[in-house]
Structure formats: C-alpha cells, structure tokens
Design an enzyme around this catalytic site. Structure first.
Site, PDB file in Angstrom:
ATOM      1  N   THR A 130      97.104 110.283   8.780  1.00  0.00           N
ATOM      2  CA  THR A 130      96.506 109.265   7.766  1.00  0.00           C
ATOM      3  C   THR A 130      97.345 108.334   6.872  1.00  0.00           C
ATOM      4  OG1 THR A 130      94.526 108.558   7.114  1.00  0.00           O
ATOM      5  CG2 THR A 130      95.443 110.685   7.709  1.00  0.00           C
ATOM      6  N   ASP A 131      96.916 107.435   6.426  1.00  0.00           N
ATOM      7  CA  ASP A 131      97.845 107.347   4.904  1.00  0.00           C
ATOM      8  C   ASP A 131      97.200 108.206   3.646  1.00  0.00           C
ATOM      9  OD1 ASP A 131      94.988 106.160   5.186  1.00  0.00           O
ATOM     10  OD2 ASP A 131      95.826 103.843   4.382  1.00  0.00           O
ATOM     11  N   GLU A 132      95.451 108.861   4.100  1.00  0.00           N
ATOM     12  CA  GLU A 132      95.176 109.545   2.740  1.00  0.00           C
ATOM     13  C   GLU A 132      95.761 110.794   2.853  1.00  0.00           C
ATOM     14  OE1 GLU A 132      91.199 110.225   4.238  1.00  0.00           O
ATOM     15  OE2 GLU A 132      90.419 108.214   4.625  1.00  0.00           O
ATOM     16  N   ASN A 148      93.435 102.450   7.462  1.00  0.00           N
ATOM     17  CA  ASN A 148      92.301 102.516   7.863  1.00  0.00           C
ATOM     18  C   ASN A 148      91.891 101.926   9.043  1.00  0.00           C
ATOM     19  OD1 ASN A 148      91.175 103.404   5.876  1.00  0.00           O
ATOM     20  ND2 ASN A 148      89.230 102.987   6.176  1.00  0.00           N
ATOM     21  N   PRO A 162      82.092 111.686  -3.512  1.00  0.00           N
ATOM     22  CA  PRO A 162      82.792 112.957  -4.565  1.00  0.00           C
ATOM     23  C   PRO A 162      84.396 113.045  -3.672  1.00  0.00           C
ATOM     24  CG  PRO A 162      80.845 114.222  -3.184  1.00  0.00           C
ATOM     25  CD  PRO A 162      81.136 112.482  -2.283  1.00  0.00           C
ATOM     26  N   LYS A 172      94.511 117.498   7.280  1.00  0.00           N
ATOM     27  CA  LYS A 172      95.743 116.708   7.842  1.00  0.00           C
ATOM     28  C   LYS A 172      96.644 116.578   7.213  1.00  0.00           C
ATOM     29  CE  LYS A 172      94.916 113.277  10.240  1.00  0.00           C
ATOM     30  NZ  LYS A 172      95.334 113.682  12.473  1.00  0.00           N
ATOM     31  N   ASP A 206      89.373 122.345  23.833  1.00  0.00           N
ATOM     32  CA  ASP A 206      89.835 122.285  22.446  1.00  0.00           C
ATOM     33  C   ASP A 206      91.275 122.678  21.587  1.00  0.00           C
ATOM     34  OD1 ASP A 206      89.539 123.300  19.834  1.00  0.00           O
ATOM     35  OD2 ASP A 206      87.908 124.463  20.339  1.00  0.00           O
ATOM     36  N   GLU A 258      88.822 116.277  14.029  1.00  0.00           N
ATOM     37  CA  GLU A 258      87.395 116.332  12.957  1.00  0.00           C
ATOM     38  C   GLU A 258      87.678 114.735  11.570  1.00  0.00           C
ATOM     39  OE1 GLU A 258      84.119 117.134  12.984  1.00  0.00           O
ATOM     40  OE2 GLU A 258      84.690 118.203  14.335  1.00  0.00           O
ATOM     41  N   PRO A 300      74.187 101.330   2.573  1.00  0.00           N
ATOM     42  CA  PRO A 300      74.893 101.827   1.242  1.00  0.00           C
ATOM     43  C   PRO A 300      75.770 102.011   0.836  1.00  0.00           C
ATOM     44  CG  PRO A 300      74.483 103.295   4.231  1.00  0.00           C
ATOM     45  CD  PRO A 300      74.186 102.090   3.842  1.00  0.00           C
ATOM     46  N   TYR A 339      89.279 116.756   3.741  1.00  0.00           N
ATOM     47  CA  TYR A 339      90.166 116.297   5.639  1.00  0.00           C
ATOM     48  C   TYR A 339      91.086 115.877   5.175  1.00  0.00           C
ATOM     49  CZ  TYR A 339      91.162 112.294   8.186  1.00  0.00           C
ATOM     50  OH  TYR A 339      92.284 111.265   8.770  1.00  0.00           O
TER      51      TYR A 339
HETATM   52  P1  NAD Z   1      86.918 109.922  16.249  1.00  0.00           P
HETATM   53  O1  NAD Z   1      86.362 111.301  15.572  1.00  0.00           O
HETATM   54  O2  NAD Z   1      86.513 108.777  16.500  1.00  0.00           O
HETATM   55  O3  NAD Z   1      87.965 110.996  17.486  1.00  0.00           O
HETATM   56  C1  NAD Z   1      88.352 112.509  17.456  1.00  0.00           C
HETATM   57  C2  NAD Z   1      88.261 112.868  18.535  1.00  0.00           C
HETATM   58  O4  NAD Z   1      89.375 113.692  19.472  1.00  0.00           O
HETATM   59  C3  NAD Z   1      86.591 113.095  19.796  1.00  0.00           C
HETATM   60  O5  NAD Z   1      87.001 112.302  20.439  1.00  0.00           O
HETATM   61  C4  NAD Z   1      86.806 114.252  19.322  1.00  0.00           C
HETATM   62  O6  NAD Z   1      85.467 114.989  20.613  1.00  0.00           O
HETATM   63  C5  NAD Z   1      88.405 115.105  19.791  1.00  0.00           C
HETATM   64  N1  NAD Z   1      88.489 116.582  19.240  1.00  0.00           N
HETATM   65  C6  NAD Z   1      87.556 117.012  18.300  1.00  0.00           C
HETATM   66  N2  NAD Z   1      87.723 118.464  17.968  1.00  0.00           N
HETATM   67  C7  NAD Z   1      88.742 119.103  18.997  1.00  0.00           C
HETATM   68  C8  NAD Z   1      89.061 119.301  19.707  1.00  0.00           C
HETATM   69  N3  NAD Z   1      89.231 120.932  18.762  1.00  0.00           N
HETATM   70  N4  NAD Z   1      89.565 119.653  20.810  1.00  0.00           N
HETATM   71  C9  NAD Z   1      89.842 118.445  21.493  1.00  0.00           C
HETATM   72  N5  NAD Z   1      89.797 117.765  21.022  1.00  0.00           N
HETATM   73  C10 NAD Z   1      88.990 117.350  19.839  1.00  0.00           C
HETATM   74  O7  NAD Z   1      88.416 109.872  15.343  1.00  0.00           O
HETATM   75  P2  NAD Z   1      89.202 108.440  15.243  1.00  0.00           P
HETATM   76  O8  NAD Z   1      88.809 107.898  14.688  1.00  0.00           O
HETATM   77  O9  NAD Z   1      89.590 107.738  16.728  1.00  0.00           O
HETATM   78  O10 NAD Z   1      91.058 109.318  14.714  1.00  0.00           O
HETATM   79  C11 NAD Z   1      91.628 110.034  15.661  1.00  0.00           C
HETATM   80  C12 NAD Z   1      92.844 110.432  14.676  1.00  0.00           C
HETATM   81  O11 NAD Z   1      93.774 109.116  13.961  1.00  0.00           O
HETATM   82  C13 NAD Z   1      92.354 111.203  13.659  1.00  0.00           C
HETATM   83  O12 NAD Z   1      93.712 111.622  14.483  1.00  0.00           O
HETATM   84  C14 NAD Z   1      92.804 110.826  12.554  1.00  0.00           C
HETATM   85  O13 NAD Z   1      93.188 111.739  11.840  1.00  0.00           O
HETATM   86  C15 NAD Z   1      93.453 109.926  12.974  1.00  0.00           C
HETATM   87  N6  NAD Z   1      93.595 108.368  11.899  1.00  0.00           N
HETATM   88  C16 NAD Z   1      92.356 107.580  11.996  1.00  0.00           C
HETATM   89  C17 NAD Z   1      91.857 106.623  10.986  1.00  0.00           C
HETATM   90  C18 NAD Z   1      90.632 105.644  11.337  1.00  0.00           C
HETATM   91  O14 NAD Z   1      90.414 104.804  10.404  1.00  0.00           O
HETATM   92  N7  NAD Z   1      89.868 105.818  12.059  1.00  0.00           N
HETATM   93  C19 NAD Z   1      92.830 106.019  10.379  1.00  0.00           C
HETATM   94  C20 NAD Z   1      94.466 106.640  10.526  1.00  0.00           C
HETATM   95  C21 NAD Z   1      94.496 108.065  11.109  1.00  0.00           C
HETATM   96  O1  TDX Z   2      77.751 104.872   4.310  1.00  0.00           O
HETATM   97  C1  TDX Z   2      79.564 104.656   3.562  1.00  0.00           C
HETATM   98  N1  TDX Z   2      79.509 103.871   2.454  1.00  0.00           N
HETATM   99  C2  TDX Z   2      80.623 103.816   1.760  1.00  0.00           C
HETATM  100  O2  TDX Z   2      80.464 102.941   1.078  1.00  0.00           O
HETATM  101  C3  TDX Z   2      80.377 104.371   4.564  1.00  0.00           C
HETATM  102  C4  TDX Z   2      80.388 105.889   5.906  1.00  0.00           C
HETATM  103  C5  TDX Z   2      81.610 104.942   3.724  1.00  0.00           C
HETATM  104  N2  TDX Z   2      81.561 104.099   2.219  1.00  0.00           N
HETATM  105  C6  TDX Z   2      82.491 103.473   1.940  1.00  0.00           C
HETATM  106  C7  TDX Z   2      83.712 105.189   1.761  1.00  0.00           C
HETATM  107  C8  TDX Z   2      85.196 104.184   1.450  1.00  0.00           C
HETATM  108  O3  TDX Z   2      85.693 103.723   0.666  1.00  0.00           O
HETATM  109  O4  TDX Z   2      83.739 102.411   2.562  1.00  0.00           O
HETATM  110  C9  TDX Z   2      85.172 103.382   2.764  1.00  0.00           C
HETATM  111  C10 TDX Z   2      85.781 103.462   3.817  1.00  0.00           C
HETATM  112  O5  TDX Z   2      84.796 104.509   4.626  1.00  0.00           O
HETATM  113  P1  TDX Z   2      85.089 105.469   6.121  1.00  0.00           P
HETATM  114  O6  TDX Z   2      84.796 104.669   7.364  1.00  0.00           O
HETATM  115  O7  TDX Z   2      83.925 106.463   5.884  1.00  0.00           O
HETATM  116  O8  TDX Z   2      86.624 105.606   6.176  1.00  0.00           O
HETATM  117  P2  TDX Z   2      87.754 106.555   5.061  1.00  0.00           P
HETATM  118  O9  TDX Z   2      87.210 107.522   4.153  1.00  0.00           O
HETATM  119  O10 TDX Z   2      87.810 104.892   4.769  1.00  0.00           O
HETATM  120  O11 TDX Z   2      89.031 106.738   6.153  1.00  0.00           O
HETATM  121  C11 TDX Z   2      89.105 106.528   7.475  1.00  0.00           C
HETATM  122  O12 TDX Z   2      89.674 106.461   7.063  1.00  0.00           O
HETATM  123  C12 TDX Z   2      91.475 106.755   7.566  1.00  0.00           C
HETATM  124  C13 TDX Z   2      88.905 107.383   8.165  1.00  0.00           C
HETATM  125  O13 TDX Z   2      86.794 107.728   8.218  1.00  0.00           O
HETATM  126  C14 TDX Z   2      90.172 108.400   8.509  1.00  0.00           C
HETATM  127  O14 TDX Z   2      89.807 109.151   9.602  1.00  0.00           O
HETATM  128  C15 TDX Z   2      91.126 107.777   8.310  1.00  0.00           C
HETATM  129  O15 TDX Z   2      92.169 108.759   7.869  1.00  0.00           O
END
Ligand code: NAD
Ligand code: TDX
Length: 342
Positions: free
Chosen positions: A125-127, A182, A277, A157, A59, A84, A208, A153
């Site tokens: 992240t861009d968020e 994304n 929300p 970040k 962790d 997370e 959904p 979230y």
């Molecule tokens: P994910 O949720 O798929 O994976 C997260 C991983 O981190 C998992 O393997 C989980 O077990 C591990 N983890 C969680 N808490 C932990 C802890 N306390 N110690 C060690 N490991 C831990 O996430 P992802 O979508 O692969 O995103 C990875 C990174 O990229 C994140 O930091 C996220 O903010 C960033 N990011 C994601 C996106 C996206 O679109 N998914 C876009 C931009 C940035």
């Molecule tokens: O069931 C759904 N229905 C829906 O309309 C879900 C899961 C999402 N959505 C919408 C919400 C968002 O506008 O789709 C868009 C994408 O949603 P997510 O896949 O949850 O992504 P988002 O909230 O945009 O965030 C993602 O991109 C930036 C990643 O989860 C983040 O970790 C990353 O930082």
C-alpha cells in the site's frame, strides 16, 4: 499455471480472483482465505462453479497448514492480498496486524523458499510511505520515497515489504511488490469510507467525518488495481517495486459530498467527529514507472467510477445489509458444509 490468491474473499482479492478465473481459463486459481470478519464468500458467487476455481479455508500465519498446502498444490505463483486492512482497527488492536501482515507474509516466504516458486507477489500500500503535506501539491510518492509508516497497520505492511525484499536478496526468491493508493468499487466492506458513507446516507444516519475532512486520498478503481497486479506478476521485473495510482486526489469532504449529491441527501447529515489518531494528511502516487515499463493505464476516472460504484451499492443492497446484520457469516456454513472438514 497454478496461482494461489490469498485473501481472495476480501474486497480487492475477490475482484482479482474473478478477473483471473475469467481471463485465464487455462490457469487454476486457488483462493486461500481465513474468512475473518472481512472475508465474504458471497463475493465469489459469479465464479464459484467454474472448473478453474477452488476455495481453501486457512490462515497464512499457520506454518503447518501453509507448508502442507505447498506440498500438495505446488503453486507456481502466490499473490498475497491476505491482511488485516483497516487502519482504525489497527489503532485499537495492533497484535493481529503483526500476526497476519508480518508473520503471515514471512510464513508464505518460508514456504516459497522450501518448495520453490516462479513468482511471489506482495500486495502492499502507499501508506508505507507515510503522508505528504497538504500545501505541497507538487510532491508524490515514488518507489524510492523512504518508508515512513504512521499507523500500526502501515507499520505492519512496511515491515512485510522489507521481509519480501530481504528474502529476494538473501535467498533469491523471485518477488515483486505493488503499492497502490486507496481503492473503491464493488464488494468493499462497509467499514471503509465510501461504502460506510453510502450505507449510512441511505439510512439517513449521520456521516462521521474525521477532523476537518481536508485529508486527501488518491482513489483508484479496484478493477484498475487488479489489472495492474496481473501485469506486474506476468511482466514485471523480479525484485522490483511498482506504485499503482491514477491521479485522482480528493479530500474526504469532497468524496462525502459527491455521495450525498448522488443520493439526493442533505449535507446536514455530515457530522465532524474526533480525528483518527496519527491521521495521514495526504496520499498521492506517482505511477510513472508502471506506466512507462509495463504500459499500464487506468480505465476509470473517479467521477464516472464513483457514480458506477454508488449504483452498485444501490443495486446490491442485500449484499451490504447482510454484512451489517452479520448474516453473511453463515454463508460458508451453508455453502461448504459438504465440501470441507473444518
Ligand atoms: P479486506 O480486509 O477487504 O480483505 C482481507 C482478506 O484477507 C479477507 O478476506 C480476510 O478474511 C483475509 N485474511 C485476513 N487475515 C488472514 C489470514 N491470516 N489468513 C488468510 N486470510 C486472511 O482487504 P482489502 O481492502 O481487500 O485489501 C487487500 C490487500 O490490499 C491488503 O493487503 C491491503 O493492505 C492491500 N491494499 C488495500 C487498499 C485498499 O484501499 N483497500 C489499498 C492498497 C493496498
Ligand atoms: O468514518 C470514517 N470517517 C472518515 O473521515 C472513515 C472510516 C474514514 N474517514 C477518513 C479517514 C481517511 O482519511 O476517510 C479516509 C479514508 O479512510 P479509510 O476508508 O479507512 O481508508 P484509509 O485509512 O485511507 O486506508 C485505505 O487505503 C489504503 C485502506 O483501508 C487500506 O487498507 C489501504 O492500504
């Protein structure tokens, strides 16, 4: 070089680990992951027997564990993916987001301060920039756009990013931060929009769509993201932030309809549901700094990338079916029972 990739059993982290293990056989890649619900070691199957790959369960917010790991491993580079990552979960349970995303990051930074590091890279992240209005398509996030997080979230970040920059300025830790849009591609956990919609459409279940479905996301293939991070870690300037994106803006409705068309499923499966929300309206990245300074260019455009991704989910049905059934969580026990004490 010894590189610790945290969160390497997640979606993007597992693609990054595979990329580094294959591209740099002379480097040692240690995957440090807590294996939360989002961590899946099955993602690492293609590299699990390679001599330059190792998995450590732990962790990032566990200070004693992290300090001991630095003491024994003496890593050169940390790439911190562990987080997370799901916005909807942060609305329900923000605490774990503060613990992992903020305190996990500061714990890693403290270990870098105590033991030294050549590069600490924070995957952000861009968020963190909040959102852009739908009626201003001329606006994009740049690295100097003020932080304006909307969800627990993105607030966690943004907070982590501020600690990273503060440790750079105060303690001289050599850091970089990347902020990507994304991601989509193989191994994405089926709680996120694209894999959720693919798996549900294949089962003829309702899809959904939050609110009116007009929210815009800027999609980038996960391999393009990982390639950009590798460039930034090796060639990026210390103390700098780099945005990553490929100008692939789509409304959620466009994405869902593309998936339905590719799977030959009817649009009547779409079900408009109550909005998320605080739902951000539009994300759009200006990647010019990364392109100009480091020569990065994405390999995928969304139209071909999404088709390949849908194919991957069709070819790897058992991967996501094991997630939906919960069976993947037994993989660690089966594979690692003789390798780790835990
Ligand atoms: P994910 O949720 O798929 O994976 C997260 C991983 O981190 C998992 O393997 C989980 O077990 C591990 N983890 C969680 N808490 C932990 C802890 N306390 N110690 C060690 N490991 C831990 O996430 P992802 O979508 O692969 O995103 C990875 C990174 O990229 C994140 O930091 C996220 O903010 C960033 N990011 C994601 C996106 C996206 O679109 N998914 C876009 C931009 C940035
Ligand atoms: O069931 C759904 N229905 C829906 O309309 C879900 C899961 C999402 N959505 C919408 C919400 C968002 O506008 O789709 C868009 C994408 O949603 P997510 O896949 O949850 O992504 P988002 O909230 O945009 O965030 C993602 O991109 C930036 C990643 O989860 C983040 O970790 C990353 O930082």
């Amino acid at each position: 070089m010894k590189i610790i990739v945290t969160g390497g059993a997640g979606f993007i982290g597992s693609v990054m680990v595979q990329y580094l293990v294959n591209k740099y056989p002379e480097d040692m890649i240690i995957n440090l992951d807590k294996l939360t619900y989002a961590g899946n070691l099955e993602n690492l199957k293609p590299v699990e027997d390679k001599p330059n790959y190792r998995f450590v369960k732990g962790d990032i917010a566990d200070r004693k564990f992290i300090f001991e790991l630095f003491e024994t491993e003496k890593p050169d580079v940390i790439i911190n993916f562990a987080a997370e990552s799901h916005v909807d979960r942060s609305v329900e349970h923000p605490e774990e987001f503060v613990r992992t995303n903020v305190m996990g990051t500061t714990t890693l930074l403290d270990a870098c301060k105590a033991y030294g590091i050549k590069r600490y890279h924070q995957v952000s992240t861009d968020e963190v920039y909040g959102d852009l209005p739908l009626d201003r398509p001329d606006l994009f996030f740049t690295e100097t756009t003020p932080l304006h997080a909307s969800s627990p979230y993105s607030a966690s970040k943004a907070s982590a990013d501020m600690f990273v920059m503060a440790y750079h300025r105060t303690f001289g830790i050599p850091v970089t931060i990347s902020r990507c849009s994304n991601n989509y591609g193989q191994y994405q956990f089926p709680e996120k929009l694209i894999p959720l919609m693919i798996s549900r459409a294949l089962a003829d279940e309702q899809l959904p769509v939050y609110g009116d479905g007009a929210n815009v996301r800027d999609w980038l293939h996960v391999e393009d993201h990982c390639q950009a991070i590798d460039l930034i870690v090796r060639n990026g300037r210390e103390g700098e932030i780099y945005n990553i994106g490929g100008h692939n803006e789509r409304t959620n409705l466009q994405v869902v309809k593309t998936i339905l068309a590719a799977l030959d499923k009817p649009e009547s499966l779409i079900k408009y549901v109550k909005d998320r929300p605080g739902h951000d309206r539009r994300y759009a990245i200006d990647p010019e700094k990364l392109t100009k300074e480091l020569g990065w260019k994405p390999q995928y455009n969304f139209d071909t990338g999404i088709r390949q991704t849908i194919e991957w989910y069709l070819d790897n049905k058992s991967w996501w079916e094991r997630i939906i059934s919960g069976e993947y969580q037994n993989y660690f026990k089966e594979m690692y029972k003789d390798r780790v004490t835990d």
